[in-house]
Design a protein around this motif. Structure first.
Motif, mmCIF file in Angstrom:
data_model
loop_
_atom_site.group_PDB
_atom_site.id
_atom_site.type_symbol
_atom_site.label_atom_id
_atom_site.label_comp_id
_atom_site.label_asym_id
_atom_site.label_seq_id
_atom_site.Cartn_x
_atom_site.Cartn_y
_atom_site.Cartn_z
ATOM 1 N N LEU A 195 0.836 -1.195 0.000
ATOM 2 C CA LEU A 195 0.000 0.000 0.000
ATOM 3 C C LEU A 195 0.871 1.245 0.000
ATOM 4 O O LEU A 195 1.804 1.357 0.805
ATOM 5 C CB LEU A 195 -0.914 0.010 1.235
ATOM 6 N N ALA A 196 0.572 2.174 -0.893
ATOM 7 C CA ALA A 196 1.275 3.460 -0.953
ATOM 8 C C ALA A 196 0.451 4.520 -0.244
ATOM 9 O O ALA A 196 -0.767 4.606 -0.434
ATOM 10 C CB ALA A 196 1.511 3.856 -2.405
ATOM 11 N N ILE A 197 1.112 5.324 0.574
ATOM 12 C CA ILE A 197 0.439 6.356 1.366
ATOM 13 C C ILE A 197 1.182 7.670 1.193
ATOM 14 O O ILE A 197 2.390 7.752 1.434
ATOM 15 C CB ILE A 197 0.410 5.974 2.854
ATOM 16 N N LEU A 198 0.448 8.697 0.782
ATOM 17 C CA LEU A 198 1.042 10.024 0.579
ATOM 18 C C LEU A 198 0.269 11.062 1.373
ATOM 19 O O LEU A 198 -0.966 11.113 1.317
ATOM 20 C CB LEU A 198 1.022 10.404 -0.902
ATOM 21 N N VAL A 199 0.982 11.901 2.122
ATOM 22 C CA VAL A 199 0.413 13.075 2.778
ATOM 23 C C VAL A 199 1.272 14.264 2.374
ATOM 24 O O VAL A 199 2.499 14.221 2.521
ATOM 25 C CB VAL A 199 0.380 12.931 4.311
ATOM 26 N N ALA A 200 0.637 15.305 1.828
ATOM 27 C CA ALA A 200 1.388 16.446 1.312
ATOM 28 C C ALA A 200 0.728 17.744 1.749
ATOM 29 O O ALA A 200 -0.457 17.777 2.106
ATOM 30 C CB ALA A 200 1.479 16.379 -0.212
#
Length: 383
Positions: A195-200
């Motif tokens: 699973l890929a998780i991005l917070v920007a």
């Protein structure tokens, strides 16, 4: 828009129980090209106002039945008519009478006998003010609608739901300080169950931040191959942001979760450090992820990657700086320590309830002071 409003015929309501006074006003104001309405009593004036909504009212004070003061009071008490400007007309010349009229909400006062030049000047002035106010309000309404559309479009960029994997539960909190903002989160399912998780967080929370947020979203979703490696993903987004960006930047944290190894590989670009709660020790600490500077300035020579293992009961929080940099009414910062204590204090493994507890604590801390920045939190809880 302006031309359309200029073609609207403005209306003026003349209220006086003396026909001679009404005749003078009709003759004086006839050259303005406005629609002139007439009422010979306070009761009639109230009825006409409800039907016609005039742009200006010239209102006599001394009338039998309902006097001008009461007419003014009732109109100003009604949200539908409170903004109609009222000019009082009266032979009363006492300062107290003028003050009373102005306190009730009148915008001006003309004494009898009328001086035509004075009446024309005051009427023209207040019609112009009212017209400009109406135009400004219409522009505000149109802008409000546009901002609501932008806000909805931006929220449409966010994931419709978060995947729930074996051994991992996720929850998210997202709130903009204005209609649209620069915070962004996303998830993507990768091969082999990863699973890929991005917070920007794009700088600012107005139009530039919104555009940078949308660009980050587009770049993240356009590169399916580089999503498997945290360093490659941040390098890819940064490289493309550098091509179009001159003044803004984006911070980000990106992680790939491997359920087979129960590990996360994390890359960070100018973003707040993630917080890890270890269930075995019952303590929460910031993960010392080495990182690079924010995206959008210069290409990266290399992006360091940090790998951590997670055990059942562990909690991992990714968040934007609108959370820990939230101010209260005493200009104090919420701070990272309060986030650490919140993750340690809860007695549930439900990530949504944990985030609700943090949000409630933020609200208690901030009091009546609104948020200055957007806020996003994404929480992982290992089963």
């Amino acid at each position: 828009m302006g031309q359309e409003m200029d073609t609207i015929t403005e209306s003026i309501l003349l209220v006086d129980d003396q026909p001679a006074n009404l005749q003078v006003l009709l003759q004086t104001l006839g050259s303005l090209g406005c629609k002139l309405l007439v009422a010979k009593s306070g009761e009639a004036a109230l009825t006409i106002v409800q039907k016609a909504r005039p742009d200006l009212i010239l209102l006599d004070i001394m009338m039998p039945g309902i006097d001008g003061y009461e007419v003014c009071r009732q109109l100003k008490a009604d949200p539908a008519t409170e903004k109609i400007p009222i000019i009082f007309l009266s032979a009363l010349d006492e300062t107290a009478d003028k003050v009373r009229g102005l306190q009730l909400g009148a915008v001006d006062y003309v004494a009898k006998p009328f001086q035509p030049e004075e009446v024309l000047a005051r009427v023209t002035t207040h019609l112009t003010i009212h017209r400009l106010g109406r135009e400004v309000q219409q522009q505000r309404d149109e802008l409000e609608h546009e901002l609501q559309v932008v806000s909805q479009l931006q929220r449409n960029l966010l994931p419709e739901h978060l995947p729930q994997l074996d051994g991992l539960k996720l929850a998210v909190y997202y709130e903009t300080s204005r209609y649209a903002g620069g915070d962004y989160y996303d998830v993507a399912e990768l091969p082999d169950g990863r699973l890929a998780i991005l917070v920007a967080d794009a700088e600012g929370h107005s139009a530039p931040g919104t555009v940078m947020m949308a660009m980050t979203c587009a770049l993240f979703r356009s590169c399916s191959t580089c999503r498997e490696e945290p360093d490659q993903l941040l390098s890819y987004i940064n490289e493309n942001l550098c091509k179009v960006n001159k003044e803004s930047f984006v911070t980000a944290i990106y992680a790939v979760y491997d359920p087979h190894r129960r590990s996360l590989r994390i890359a960070r670009a100018g973003h707040p450090l993630p917080i890890l709660y270890r269930s075995a020790e019952r303590t929460a600490v910031e993960i010392p992820c080495e990182g690079v500077f924010a995206m959008g300035w210069d290409p990266y020579p290399q992006v360091p990657v940090t790998e951590i293992q997670i055990a059942p009961g562990d909690r991992l929080l990714f968040y934007t700086d609108g959370v820990n940099e939230r101010f209260n009414e005493q200009q104090q910062l919420y701070g990272t320590m309060r986030l650490l204590r919140q993750l340690e204090a809860v007695n549930t493994d439900d990530p949504a309830k944990i985030l609700d507890g943090i949000v409630d604590d933020l609200a208690r801390f901030a009091g009546d002071r609104p948020a200055d920045d957007d806020q996003a939190m994404l929480l992982l809880v290992a089963d």
